[in-house]
Design a protein around this motif. Structure first.
Motif, mmCIF file in Angstrom:
data_model
loop_
_atom_site.group_PDB
_atom_site.id
_atom_site.type_symbol
_atom_site.label_atom_id
_atom_site.label_comp_id
_atom_site.label_asym_id
_atom_site.label_seq_id
_atom_site.Cartn_x
_atom_site.Cartn_y
_atom_site.Cartn_z
ATOM 1 N N UNK A 31 0.835 -1.194 0.000
ATOM 2 C CA UNK A 31 0.000 0.000 0.000
ATOM 3 C C UNK A 31 0.879 1.256 0.000
ATOM 4 N N UNK A 32 0.584 2.157 -0.933
ATOM 5 C CA UNK A 32 1.364 3.390 -1.064
ATOM 6 C C UNK A 32 0.668 4.595 -0.444
ATOM 7 N N UNK A 33 -0.657 4.511 -0.261
ATOM 8 C CA UNK A 33 -1.403 5.640 0.309
ATOM 9 C C UNK A 33 -2.730 5.148 0.859
ATOM 10 N N UNK A 34 -3.206 5.817 1.905
ATOM 11 C CA UNK A 34 -4.557 5.589 2.416
ATOM 12 C C UNK A 34 -5.433 6.732 1.926
ATOM 13 N N UNK A 35 -6.646 6.430 1.529
ATOM 14 C CA UNK A 35 -7.557 7.477 1.095
ATOM 15 C C UNK A 35 -8.847 7.413 1.889
ATOM 16 N N UNK A 93 1.640 6.936 2.542
ATOM 17 C CA UNK A 93 2.444 6.076 3.395
ATOM 18 C C UNK A 93 3.899 6.549 3.298
ATOM 19 N N UNK A 94 4.603 6.654 4.420
ATOM 20 C CA UNK A 94 6.011 7.085 4.352
ATOM 21 C C UNK A 94 6.820 6.229 3.386
ATOM 22 N N UNK A 95 7.679 6.888 2.636
ATOM 23 C CA UNK A 95 8.420 6.201 1.583
ATOM 24 C C UNK A 95 9.268 5.048 2.127
ATOM 25 N N UNK A 96 9.896 5.241 3.282
ATOM 26 C CA UNK A 96 10.733 4.174 3.812
ATOM 27 C C UNK A 96 9.901 2.952 4.199
ATOM 28 N N UNK A 97 8.643 3.175 4.581
ATOM 29 C CA UNK A 97 7.789 2.044 4.936
ATOM 30 C C UNK A 97 7.280 1.329 3.684
ATOM 31 N N UNK A 98 7.090 2.065 2.591
ATOM 32 C CA UNK A 98 6.778 1.410 1.317
ATOM 33 C C UNK A 98 7.935 0.495 0.931
ATOM 34 N N UNK A 110 10.054 -0.861 2.970
ATOM 35 C CA UNK A 110 10.098 -1.988 3.909
ATOM 36 C C UNK A 110 9.069 -3.053 3.517
ATOM 37 N N UNK A 111 7.883 -2.619 3.091
ATOM 38 C CA UNK A 111 6.879 -3.581 2.628
ATOM 39 C C UNK A 111 7.412 -4.390 1.445
ATOM 40 N N UNK A 112 8.014 -3.702 0.493
ATOM 41 C CA UNK A 112 8.516 -4.367 -0.704
ATOM 42 C C UNK A 112 9.647 -5.334 -0.368
ATOM 43 N N UNK A 113 10.603 -4.872 0.423
ATOM 44 C CA UNK A 113 11.752 -5.718 0.753
ATOM 45 C C UNK A 113 11.319 -6.953 1.535
ATOM 46 N N UNK A 114 10.428 -6.775 2.500
ATOM 47 C CA UNK A 114 9.960 -7.902 3.296
ATOM 48 C C UNK A 114 9.225 -8.918 2.437
ATOM 49 N N UNK A 115 8.406 -8.422 1.526
ATOM 50 C CA UNK A 115 7.642 -9.310 0.649
ATOM 51 C C UNK A 115 8.571 -10.110 -0.263
ATOM 52 N N UNK A 116 9.494 -9.418 -0.928
ATOM 53 C CA UNK A 116 10.373 -10.092 -1.881
ATOM 54 C C UNK A 116 11.378 -11.024 -1.200
ATOM 55 N N UNK A 117 11.664 -10.777 0.070
ATOM 56 C CA UNK A 117 12.568 -11.673 0.795
ATOM 57 C C UNK A 117 11.951 -13.052 1.031
ATOM 58 N N UNK A 118 10.634 -13.149 0.895
ATOM 59 C CA UNK A 118 9.946 -14.387 1.258
ATOM 60 C C UNK A 118 9.158 -15.024 0.116
ATOM 61 N N UNK A 175 10.174 2.113 -5.547
ATOM 62 C CA UNK A 175 9.586 0.990 -6.285
ATOM 63 C C UNK A 175 10.581 0.458 -7.305
ATOM 64 N N UNK A 176 11.234 1.366 -8.027
ATOM 65 C CA UNK A 176 12.222 0.935 -9.024
ATOM 66 C C UNK A 176 13.379 0.195 -8.357
ATOM 67 N N UNK A 177 13.843 0.694 -7.229
ATOM 68 C CA UNK A 177 14.968 0.060 -6.542
ATOM 69 C C UNK A 177 14.624 -1.348 -6.061
ATOM 70 N N UNK A 178 13.350 -1.569 -5.719
ATOM 71 C CA UNK A 178 12.942 -2.891 -5.258
ATOM 72 C C UNK A 178 12.726 -3.857 -6.421
#
Length: 281
Positions: A53-57, A70-75, A77-85, A105-108
């Protein structure tokens, strides 16, 4: 120029294992668009949906009253955690409003390189209002479009990406082909729903061909989330093994049925959603 008829496509048999898909988008509490529509679509079409999730509306069928990024660093963290598993077969990216989010997003995604990356460059509301500022538009164009195997702009969004006027007919859509190819995406689905008439023709642009994907205009006011739903349906079909033209044609036909069945829902007092589970309910 080739032409695909949605009635000519035979659905491919599902693979032995269910593919994992990912949607990166904002949340819509009314459930008609954004991450909720993506998850419904990816699930209805037979994939296992994950999400970042990138934003709440704060929104409903009548409009959006607030956005909380959503704070960029937490976006990240979501991506890194997901791809690690989880092994992700295909990714759909929705609205991205800042360069910082586009870059994380590009970096992940760049080092993992899932088999398919589909970008829906959400930039213009149905009212015609521009949703993303010039910095956000440039970030999507420079960071994410070249990363994508397919982008799915509608006519106003294509005009924003290219800095030109909105096409009013098929000839105008074809005139955008060189500019859209120059953006660097693997392929472009230029959606023609804003044209007048009984049909909704889309133009699939690849490196070596342009193909008209024909479709019917469904008479309904329940259009909330159609862009999110179509790009997610294409993502699901690609994850299931379809070739790109077949994935687009099959997804488009599925969306037409979801639109036609939307009257079976009674959601809100504004522009209602499509019926994502029309085949199951």
């Amino acid at each position: 120029m080739a032409s695909f008829d949605r009635n000519d496509v035979t659905l491919m048999a599902a693979p032995r294992s269910i593919p994992n898909t990912l949607t990166i988008a904002g949340s819509d509490p009314s459930g008609g668009a954004g991450i909720q529509a993506d998850i419904k679509t990816l699930s209805a079409l037979g994939t296992y949906a994950t999400s970042v999730i990138t934003a709440l509306t704060a929104q409903n069928t009548r409009g959006v009253s607030g956005v909380h990024p959503v704070p960029t660093d937490f976006i990240g963290a979501q991506l890194e955690t997901l791809f690690d598993d989880i092994d992700i077969d295909a990714v759909k990216i929705g609205m991205v409003a800042s360069r910082e989010v586009a870059e994380v997003i590009r970096e992940a995604l760049a080092p993992r390189r899932p088999s398919w990356i589909v970008l829906d460059p959400v930039m213009v509301a149905k009212s015609g209002d521009i949703l993303v500022d010039d910095v956000g538009i440039a970030a999507v164009r420079e960071c994410l479009v070249p990363l994508a195997d397919l982008i799915t702009p509608n006519l106003p969004e294509a005009a924003v990406l290219l800095g030109c006027s909105v096409p009013e007919n098929r000839a105008g859509m074809e005139a955008l082909v060189p500019g859209l190819r120059s953006l660097g995406a693997g392929a472009v689905l230029l959606k023609g729903g804003h044209l007048q008439g009984e049909s909704c023709p889309d133009l699939l642009i690849t490196a070596d061909a342009i193909t008209w994907i024909e479709g019917l205009r469904v008479d309904t006011a329940n259009l909330h989330g159609t862009g999110c739903t179509l790009s997610s349906a294409i993502t699901a079909r690609l994850a299931l093994g379809d070739a790109l033209p077949d994935a687009v044609t099959t997804a488009k036909a599925w969306l037409e049925t979801a639109l036609a069945a939307s009257s079976r829902l009674d959601v809100g007092r504004g522009q209602g959603p499509v019926h994502h589970f029309h085949a199951e309910w």
